[in-house]
Scaffold this active site. Sequence first.
Site: not given
Length: 391
Positions: A168, A96, A193, A44
């Site tokens: 973003d 978004y 994306k 982690r």
Amino acid sequence: MSATKIIHSIPSDPLTGAISVPVYQTSTFVQEAPGVNKGFDYARSNNPTRQVLQDVVAKLEGGDAAFAFATGLAAIDAVLKLLSAGDEIIAVDDIYGGAYRLFTHVYEKLGVKVNYVDTTDAENVAKVISSKTKLVWIESPTNPTLKVSDIKTISEIAKSVNALLVVDNTFASPIAQQPISLGADIIIHSGTKYIGGHSDLVAGLVITKAQELSEKLKFIQNASGGILGPWDCFLTIKGIETLEIRYKEQCKNAFAVAAFLTNHEAVEEVYYPGLVSHKNHEIAKHQQNGLFGGIVSFTLKNDTQDAANEFVTNTEYFKLAESLGGVKSLLCHPPQMTHASIPREKRLQSGIKDSLIRLSCGIEEVQDLISDLEQAFTKVSHLKPKEYVKS
Ligand SMILES: *Cc1c(COP(=O)(O)O)cnc(C)c1O
């Protein structure tokens, strides 16, 4: 960054010389003595495959450090954890949808206030900014109408009250736009994306400009734990190897598709920042290295959901699906898909008309993509000839 620099920023494995980055599929790392290790103790906290991805992405965006998360929204969530109750955010009004949901339904409950403004006019940010504003949050270009905001001017407004500017950069990708060089403090990507680019994973990235922020984000990444697993890190690295060539090809295809749509008699309006007719064309040209992205949206003269429905179910190469940025072309009907949760009135206010269709151009032959759209128009007109008539 040039294709050469991107490709060679990905190191071969120091241990074995493997030219492809190994997938360290492990949860823990054996220690010689308590606290004596080879730089890794628990997956982690860090993992060698993830470390390579993060280093490559930091270079790609010209940042101090980068952090890989399980999804784009997990990346956004990590940045929001920099805030405390009482802090305020100024956000782009057609943000978004997933970010809107997280802001309003999770963080507002915890005492964070969000002001949504049209950031395509930087004055609107200046009007509402105050000493309580801790983050200014923009997307440029936005989804699905591709509005572009002036990053440099907004960064100066944010600095005047010591707020951080978050960009973003998912739609522009690091190939077209480098927000840190324009004054941003933090960059977000949905790695799902363009960066991943093959529609085979979900991933999120945060890039920080300065060390102090990097340390905070590193703490949050480890404390909250929404990391990207090693296999998906490997796939994302593979995506980055071809990002430049893919993105440029997608831009070329989108430009040609936008020109085709502009001239089509069934089309009412085309949204593409590369078109001189786009309302933010000048700033986009300036800010995006002459690359306008692979997304083109358009509306039909017959501005109904029925007409849009017929169109999106009649293409062959453009596959009907949510998401974007992959090598395979996709299309979607935002009012019924990505933006279905937004009430119609609100959708119309932000320019999302009933017939709005969003295309994500892949890297197929451009003539095939145009022929595909052409035949879909024919089918729609065959079923409903009035669609060619402006109502
Ligand atoms: C898809 C997307 C996100 C969310 O990313 P996920 O990987 O789906 O969580 C955030 N911002 C933009 C602009 C996006 O397109």
